[in-house]
Design an enzyme around this catalytic site. Structure first.
Site, PDB file in Angstrom:
ATOM      1  N   LEU A 144       0.588  -1.122  -0.090  1.00 13.38           N
ATOM      2  CA  LEU A 144       0.032  -0.042   0.180  1.00 13.38           C
ATOM      3  C   LEU A 144       0.869   1.299   0.100  1.00 13.38           C
ATOM      4  CD1 LEU A 144      -3.060  -1.077   2.548  1.00 13.38           C
ATOM      5  CD2 LEU A 144      -2.895  -0.703   0.167  1.00 13.38           C
ATOM      6  N   ASP A 268      -5.147  -9.145   6.441  1.00 17.11           N
ATOM      7  CA  ASP A 268      -3.738  -9.550   5.368  1.00 17.11           C
ATOM      8  C   ASP A 268      -2.566 -10.023   6.072  1.00 17.11           C
ATOM      9  OD1 ASP A 268      -2.727  -9.746   2.818  1.00 17.11           O
ATOM     10  OD2 ASP A 268      -2.091  -7.419   2.797  1.00 17.11           O
TER      11      ASP A 268
END
Length: 733
Positions: A144, A268
Site C-alpha cells: 500500500l 492480510d
C-alpha cells in the site's frame, strides 16, 4: 541455492466487500462482489483469549533473538520499487515494466484500464512533515505504500515511521489510509504496532495534500526476511525450525485475538507483515485492518494467504484464522505452489515429510485452513490452545523430555486402564477390557455456557443408576445433560440406551464444529467391541482438537484392540513421551512392544513410570514378571539379577513379595537346568540363593511353604505344600 517460495512476489489485492442487504454473488479478486453480512458459521467468532503476553517461545522453545536494528542504517540509498512488484492497483495488470533491455518507468498509465500510477517516493531526506517529523529517507515499501523513517522533534526526537501511498492518485489507496486513521489509534497491544498520529503533507509533484500514518519504529526483521536469512545460513532452501514457527504463531494469535475482541479484523496476515525485534513480535502494516461490520471499505488481501470465501462472503474472524494457518505453513515447509496448485489446500503427509512426522501440527493447519469457515477454529484463543499442545509434543519428541500441560477442553486422567497388578499365572500385561477403557478415558470438560451447566454442577450422584435418575430429572434438557447420560448408560453397560441419548444430543448441537458427539460415539463403539468404528470417531476428534492428548490415547487403544500394533505403538509413544501422567499410555506401549517381540523396550517403558505415580509399583511388578519370563532368546542371567534387585527395592505386602520371589527363582532354576547359557562365574546370588540347582530348590521350597501359610483355602494350601515337597532337594535328614 534453490528458489524459495518466500522469494516469490506476493501481490496484495483488494475487493469491495459485500453489503449485508445485497444478495450473494460470485465476484472476483479485483471486482466488486456481493454477499451477506452475517456469514454462516461465523456468528460466534468474535471471542478471544485475554491478550496477555509471555516470552517468545511459550517457555518451551528458544527462539533466536533478532537484534534491534539501528534506525539510521535502515534508510535505503536508492529507493525504487522493483519492476516485478509494480501492478495496477485498479485491475492488477503489470505496469511500469521494461522491454528489450530498457528499464520501465515508475510513472505512467495502465495500458489495460487507464488508471494512473506513480511509484516514486513522495518524501525526501530533510522534509519536515507537519512541522514535527523530520524525514531521513525511505526504509521499505509494501503493498500500500512507501515507508519513511523520521524523527519526532516534539517528543524527545524519538524515531517514528511515516507510511504513505505508492499511488497518490488511487482513491482506493487513499481510502485505506483514511481507514487506518479512523480507528487504528484505538489499538493498544504489545504485539501490534502503535499508531501515534495521522498527518498531511503536500505532494512534490501534484501539490495535493497526501496523508501519512505516524507509527512507532520497530527495528528488526520480518518473518519473511528471517526465513530467507535462514536459507542463506544453511546454504539450501530449508524452512525455519518447526518449534520456532509455532512460537511465532503463539505470538501472532493473541495479537489477532485482541483485534477481534475490539471488533477489528486484520485481513492480510503474511510473513512480510510480522516483525521480530529482540524477543518480541509485532504485527505491522495495518492498512488492511477493518471493523467487523465494515461493508464499505475496500478489502485488501494477498493471494495464497486469503481464505477462499473472502471475495464471496467478506472478511471474518474465520478468514483471519485462515491467514494464520497459511502463514505458518509457508514458514514451516517448502510450500511451492501455495499461490497456484495449493492455493486453498495443503500438501498431505504423503508428500510433505514434516506433516508425516508431526501429524498434530498438520491437523492444526488443516483445521485452521478448512474450506468451510464454520469448521475452522472458533477463535484465536482456541487455535493458540491447540497449537500450544502441539508445541509440547514437538519439543517432547525433539528433546526426549516430557512437556506436560493442562488441557482446556478435557478433564485429567483420574484412572488408568491396563495398569492393574496381575494375579499369579496371568500375563504380565493383560489386554484391557474395552468396556472398562470406555469408562476410564478422560471426558470433555462441561461447557460452562450450557444452560444446564449449573444444574449439572449440583449433581453429586456417582453410581450409574443414581446418576441416570438425577440427569433424567434435570430441570433443563441440553447437550451437556444428554452427553452425561451417554456416559452413565455406558457405565451401566446399556449401549443401546447410550446410542439413543447420543442421538438426542446430536439434535441439540448447533455448532457444526462441535466434536464432543464424535467423542462419545467413539466411547460407545469401544464399549461395543467395535474398535475400527471407534478409531474413525476418535480420528475426527483428533482433527478438531489436535493439541490434545486424550484423543490420541483413545486412538492408540482402539488401534491396539483392532490389531494395528504399529499405529498403536506410535500413538501411545507420542502420548507417553509428552506427558508421563498418562500411565495408561505407558502400559499400552509396553503391551504393544511385547506383542511385537520388543521385550527390552517394554521393560524400559515400564521402568520409566515415575515413583510419584500411583501405578509405579504395578509397573515395576510388570517389569519384574517380564524379566523373569522366557523370551525368544530365553532368560539372561542379567535379567535375573535385575529382577531380583528391583524386587528387593519394592515396598510390597508379604504375599505378593513371596509370589514374585517364587517367579524369579523359578526362572533362575529353569535357566540353571538349561545349562546356564551365557552365565557368569559361579557364586553369584539371586534373592539370597546361589545360582545352583540345589540352592534354588531350597529357595523355592521356602517360598512355596510361606505361600501355603498365607493360602485362603485348604485346597490351595495343600497344593502349595505338595509343590514344596516336590522341589525340595534330597537330604540325609
Amino acid at each position: 541455492m534453490p528458489t524459495s517460495v518466500l522469494n516469490m512476489t506476493t501481490v496484495t489485492q483488494y475487493i469491495v466487500p459485500p453489503k449485508p442487504e445485497e444478495p450473494a454473488g460470485t465476484g472476483s479478486d479485483s471486482n466488486p462482489v456481493t454477499g451477506t453480512g452475517a456469514f454462516p458459521g461465523t456468528g460466534r467468532r468474535t471471542s478471544s483469549r485475554a491478550a496477555g503476553r509471555g516470552s517468545l517461545g511459550a517457555g518451551l522453545v528458544e527462539v533466536p533473538v533478532v537484534p534491534v536494528r539501528d534506525p539510521a542504517s535502515a534508510v535505503l540509498e536508492d529507493p525504487v520499487v522493483a519492476e516485478n512488484k509494480r501492478y495496477c492497483t485498479n485491475c492488477g495488470e503489470k505496469v511500469g515494466r521494461g522491454t528489450d533491455g530498457e528499464k520501465g518507468s515508475p510513472e505512467g498509465v495502465c495500458p489495460k484500464c487507464g488508471q494512473a500510477f506513480n511509484f516514486r517516493p513522495r518524501l525526501y531526506q530533510g522534509d519536515l512533515v507537519a512541522g514535527q517529523y523530520e524525514v531521513l529517507g525511505c526504509i521499505a515499501y509494501g503493498g500500500l505504500g512507501w515507508i519513511y523513517l523520521a524523527k519526532d522533534h516534539n517528543v524527545s526526537d524519538r524515531w517514528v515511521v511515516l507510511k504513505g501511498m505508492i499511488d497518490t492518485g488511487d482513491a482506493t489507496s487513499m481510502a485505506a489510509a483514511v481507514n487506518e486513521r479512523r480507528f487504528l489509534a484505538e489499538v493498544e497491544h504489545p504485539n501490534v504496532v502503535k499508531i501515534y498520529n495521522f498527518v498531511q503533507h503536500p505532494d512534490p509533484f501534484t501539490k495535493a495534500m497526501n496523508g501519512y500514518i505516524v507509527m512507532e519504529y520497530v527495528g528488526g526483521q520480518s518473518l519473511r526476511q528471517l526465513a530467507l536469512q535462514h536459507h542463506r545460513d544453511v546454504g539450501r532452501a530449508e524452512p525455519l525450525p518447526i518449534g520456532q514457527v509455532i512460537a511465532y504463531g503463539l505470538e501472532i494469535l493473541p495479537a489477532m485475538g485482541y483485534l477481534h475482541s475490539v471488533d477489528m479484523l486484520y485481513c492480510d496476515l503474511k510473513p512480510d507483515n510480522v516483525i521480530q525485534s529482540g524477543e518480541q513480535l509485532k504485527l505491522i502494516d495495518l492498512g488492511a485492518v477493518r471493523r467487523v461490520d465494515d461493508y464499505e471499505s475496500p478489502l485488501f488481501f494477498t493471494a495464497g494467504y486469503a481464505a477462499p470465501e473472502l471475495a464471496r462472503e467478506g472478511a471474518s474472524v474465520a478468514s483471519d484464522i485462515y491467514t494464520v494457518g497459511r502463514t505458518l505453513a509457508v514458514l514451516s515447509i517448502e510450500f511451492a505452489g501455495y499461490t497456484s496448485r495449493y492455493k486453498h489446500t495443503l500438501p498431505g503427509p504423503d508428500v510433505e515429510p514434516l506433516f508425516a512426522l508431526f501429524g498434530s501440527y498438520y491437523r492444526v493447519l488443516k483445521r485452521a485452513t478448512h474450506a468451510d469457515p464454520a469448521k475452522r477454529f472458533t477463535s484465536c484463543g482456541e487455535m493458540a490452545d491447540q497449537l500450544t499442545g502441539v508445541l509440547r509434543e514437538v519439543m517432547a519428541l525433539g528433546t526426549g523430555k516430557p512437556r506436560p500441560g493442562v488441557s482446556t477442553v478435557f478433564g485429567v486422567e483420574t484412572r488408568s486402564f491396563g495398569a492393574g497388578l496381575t494375579a499369579e499365572g496371568e500375563p504380565a500385561l493383560p489386554a484391557p477390557d474395552p468396556l472398562e477403557v470406555a469408562t476410564i478415558l478422560p471426558l470433555p470438560l462441561v461447557d460452562t455456557t450450557d444452560h444446564a451447566a449449573a444444574a449439572l454442577a449440583s449433581i453429586t450422584a456417582t453410581e450409574p443408576a443414581e446418576l441416570v435418575a438425577a440427569l433424567s430429572a434435570a430441570p433443563q434438557d441440553s447437550v451437556e445433560v444428554r452427553l452425561r447420560l451417554v456416559k452413565a448408560r455406558i457405565e451401566q453397560g446399556d449401549l443401546r440406551a447410550a446410542s439413543a441419548e447420543l442421538g438426542s444430543a446430536r439434535r441439540l448441537v448447533v455448532d457444526p464444529a462441535d466434536w464432543r458427539p464424535d467423542w462419545f460415539h467413539g466411547l460407545i463403539a469401544l464399549a461395543g467391541r467395535a474398535p475400527q468404528a471407534a478409531r474413525e470417531a476418535f480420528d475426527r476428534v483428533y482433527d478438531a482438537v489436535p493439541g490434545e492428548l486424550a484423543p490420541k490415547l483413545a486412538l492408540a487403544v482402539s488401534a491396539e484392540l483392532a490389531g494395528d500394533m504399529f499405529a498403536a505403538a506410535r500413538t501411545y509413544e507420542l502420548v507417553w513421551r509428552t506427558d508421563r501422567s498418562y500411565v495408561s499410555a505407558a502400559f499400552g506401549l509396553a503391551r504393544v512392544y511385547m506383542a511385537q517381540g520388543a521385550r527390552a523396550s517394554a521393560i524400559e517403558v515400564l521402568e520409566a513410570v515415575p515413583e510419584t505415580s500411583s501405578h509405579h509399583v504395578a509397573a515395576q511388578v510388570a517389569a519384574i514378571k517380564i524379566k523373569a519370563r522366557r523370551g525368544e532368546t530365553g532368560v539372561a542371567e542379567q535379567d535375573l539379577h535385575d529382577a531380583a534387585g528391583r524386587l528387593e527395592r519394592l515396598a510390597l505386602d508379604a504375599e505378593r513379595r513371596t509370589r514374585l520371589s517364587a517367579e524369579v527363582l523359578e526362572a533362575a532354576y529353569t535357566w540353571v537346568k538349561s545349562g546356564r547359557p551365557g552365565g557368569g562365574p559361579p557364586g553369584r546370588k539371586v534373592l539370597g540363593c546361589e545360582l545352583s540347582e540345589r540352592e534354588l530348590r531350597f529357595g523355592l521350597e521356602r517360598c512355596y511353604r510361606a505361600l501355603a501359610r498365607l493360602a485362603a483355602t485348604a485346597e490351595q494350601r495343600h497344593a502349595l505344600v505338595d509343590k514344596a515337597n516336590a522341589i525340595r532337594p534330597r537330604t540325609l535328614t
